[in-house]
Enzyme design. Structure first.
Site, PDB file in Angstrom:
ATOM      1  N   HIS A  37       0.837  -1.209   0.000  1.00 61.11           N
ATOM      2  CA  HIS A  37       0.000   0.000   0.000  1.00 61.11           C
ATOM      3  C   HIS A  37       0.868   1.255   0.000  1.00 61.11           C
ATOM      4  O   HIS A  37       0.575   2.231  -0.698  1.00 61.11           O
ATOM      5  CB  HIS A  37      -0.884   0.042   1.252  1.00 61.11           C
ATOM      6  N   GLN A  61     -18.119  -6.382  -0.746  1.00 62.89           N
ATOM      7  CA  GLN A  61     -17.262  -7.195  -1.621  1.00 62.89           C
ATOM      8  C   GLN A  61     -16.831  -8.503  -0.967  1.00 62.89           C
ATOM      9  O   GLN A  61     -16.052  -9.252  -1.535  1.00 62.89           O
ATOM     10  CB  GLN A  61     -16.047  -6.396  -2.100  1.00 62.89           C
ATOM     11  N   GLN A 148      -0.979  -4.195  -9.001  1.00 56.58           N
ATOM     12  CA  GLN A 148      -1.033  -5.367  -9.890  1.00 56.58           C
ATOM     13  C   GLN A 148      -1.338  -6.631  -9.092  1.00 56.58           C
ATOM     14  O   GLN A 148      -1.800  -7.629  -9.634  1.00 56.58           O
ATOM     15  CB  GLN A 148       0.297  -5.529 -10.634  1.00 56.58           C
ATOM     16  N   GLN A 153      -8.771  -7.227 -10.594  1.00 56.65           N
ATOM     17  CA  GLN A 153      -9.445  -6.028 -10.067  1.00 56.65           C
ATOM     18  C   GLN A 153      -9.054  -4.778 -10.855  1.00 56.65           C
ATOM     19  O   GLN A 153      -9.907  -3.962 -11.216  1.00 56.65           O
ATOM     20  CB  GLN A 153      -9.094  -5.852  -8.594  1.00 56.65           C
TER      21      GLN A 153
HETATM   22  P1  AMP Z   1      -6.506  -3.823  -0.307  1.00 57.10           P
HETATM   23  O1  AMP Z   1      -6.323  -3.006   0.942  1.00 57.10           O
HETATM   24  O2  AMP Z   1      -6.093  -5.235  -0.161  1.00 57.10           O
HETATM   25  O3  AMP Z   1      -7.879  -3.633  -0.912  1.00 57.10           O
HETATM   26  O4  AMP Z   1      -5.491  -3.218  -1.372  1.00 57.10           O
HETATM   27  C1  AMP Z   1      -5.516  -1.860  -1.703  1.00 57.10           C
HETATM   28  C2  AMP Z   1      -4.658  -1.646  -2.929  1.00 57.10           C
HETATM   29  O5  AMP Z   1      -3.319  -2.020  -2.634  1.00 57.10           O
HETATM   30  C3  AMP Z   1      -5.114  -2.510  -4.116  1.00 57.10           C
HETATM   31  O6  AMP Z   1      -5.029  -1.746  -5.298  1.00 57.10           O
HETATM   32  C4  AMP Z   1      -4.108  -3.632  -4.100  1.00 57.10           C
HETATM   33  O7  AMP Z   1      -3.894  -4.222  -5.353  1.00 57.10           O
HETATM   34  C5  AMP Z   1      -2.867  -2.918  -3.619  1.00 57.10           C
HETATM   35  N1  AMP Z   1      -1.923  -3.883  -3.049  1.00 57.10           N
HETATM   36  C6  AMP Z   1      -2.176  -4.836  -2.128  1.00 57.10           C
HETATM   37  N2  AMP Z   1      -1.073  -5.585  -1.901  1.00 57.10           N
HETATM   38  C7  AMP Z   1      -0.104  -5.106  -2.714  1.00 57.10           C
HETATM   39  C8  AMP Z   1       1.256  -5.465  -2.959  1.00 57.10           C
HETATM   40  N3  AMP Z   1       1.842  -6.482  -2.342  1.00 57.10           N
HETATM   41  N4  AMP Z   1       1.954  -4.741  -3.863  1.00 57.10           N
HETATM   42  C9  AMP Z   1       1.358  -3.703  -4.524  1.00 57.10           C
HETATM   43  N5  AMP Z   1       0.088  -3.323  -4.336  1.00 57.10           N
HETATM   44  C10 AMP Z   1      -0.646  -4.010  -3.447  1.00 57.10           C
END
Ligand code: AMP
Length: 285
Positions: A37, A61, A148, A153
């Protein structure tokens, strides 16, 4: 850094920033923030004059059997990470501030949401696209940052934005990994030490696919089988899918592909009770 739970107040802050001529960026998250993040926030900070991060565990979701109630909520440390990353505004609404009790509007993208994650998590992408559309309305970004890590998504969000003419540029950022290859995820904190070890099989299988694909004459279905075999032989891991797909449509690849063809390898598996996903972009040798 401002912290705001009210959608109207948030819209006012962002509108004021836009009136000052600042380029606005948004990083939507569900909190339990980690370096993945943070990398999105840093990218937004480097490209935008006003950065909003959103922290909202979106109930719509999650499926009925999924981990909504136990999803990690770590707001205080999340706010510290946002502050360190140079975020200007954190929008962290309560559920009733996001959804009226009689809300009945859903944003639904078509076929792209029926495959892979959509097939294993019915209704998931309707929840994602509806909340992302709302977050984009509230935070008015000119650029919005997605990882990615959630490959499908970001494709679905790109499709929604294009199809609805939402005036925002979607920026997809690389996957941040632990030193042993495990893709960072808020859900990794559910894993026991033993499961954490098992979970490295996902990135291991992706590296195997990368190696096999790079060889000249590589056959997609054979690479897929090898990846699946490796995961099926991993004790403690229950495979949901491991496929090679077209990086834009997520459709299966043809039996033979010319050298230089791009694809994405996508994996979903359960380790104990934790569901993990990972992916890697590949080019055929
Ligand atoms: P989430 O809090 O899991 O909904 O993720 C929020 C955003 O952070 C989404 O766009 C995810 O794809 C991105 N994200 C989560 N984990 C990673 C990671 N390891 N590397 C890069 N982006 C991430």
């Amino acid at each position: 850094m401002l912290v705001e739970s009210c959608p109207q107040q948030t819209l006012q802050h962002v509108t004021a920033a836009r009136q000052r001529g600042l380029l606005t960026g948004c990083v939507p998250t569900m909190g339990a923030l980690h370096q993945g993040h943070v990398s999105l926030m840093q990218r937004a900070r480097s490209e935008c004059g006003y950065v909003t991060a959103t922290i909202f565990v979106n109930p719509t979701q999650f499926g009925p059997q999924e981990d909504f109630s136990k999803y990690p909520r770590t707001l205080q440390s999340d706010l510290q990470l946002c502050e360190q990353a140079g975020v200007d505004l954190v929008f962290t609404p309560q559920t009733d501030q996001m959804y009226a009790a009689d809300a009945e509007t859903v944003v639904q993208v078509g076929r792209l949401t029926t495959l892979l994650e959509g097939a294993h998590r019915p209704g998931h992408f309707d929840g994602v696209t509806t909340v992302v559309a709302k977050l984009l309305m509230i935070t008015q970004p000119q650029k919005a940052y997605f990882g990615q890590k959630d490959y499908q998504q970001q494709l679905v969000v790109r499709r929604m934005v294009r199809d609805l003419n939402i005036p925002v540029e979607i920026v997809t950022c690389p996957i941040i990994r632990e030193s042993d290859g495990l893709a960072m995820s808020s859900r990794n904190r559910y894993l026991t030490a033993e499961e954490r070890q098992t979970a490295t099989a996902l990135s291991g299988a992706l590296r195997l696919a990368e190696r096999l694909c790079s060889q000249s004459g590589a056959v997609p279905s054979v690479v897929e089988q090898q990846m699946q075999q490796m995961l099926l032989q991993t004790p403690g891991l229950v495979l949901q899918y491991a496929v090679l797909a077209d990086p834009e449509t997520l459709q299966p690849l043809p039996e033979r592909v010319p050298s230089g063809t791009s694809c994405v390898a996508l994996i979903a598996a359960r380790v104990g009770t934790t569901r993990l996903i990972d992916n890697l972009l590949l080019v055929f040798g």
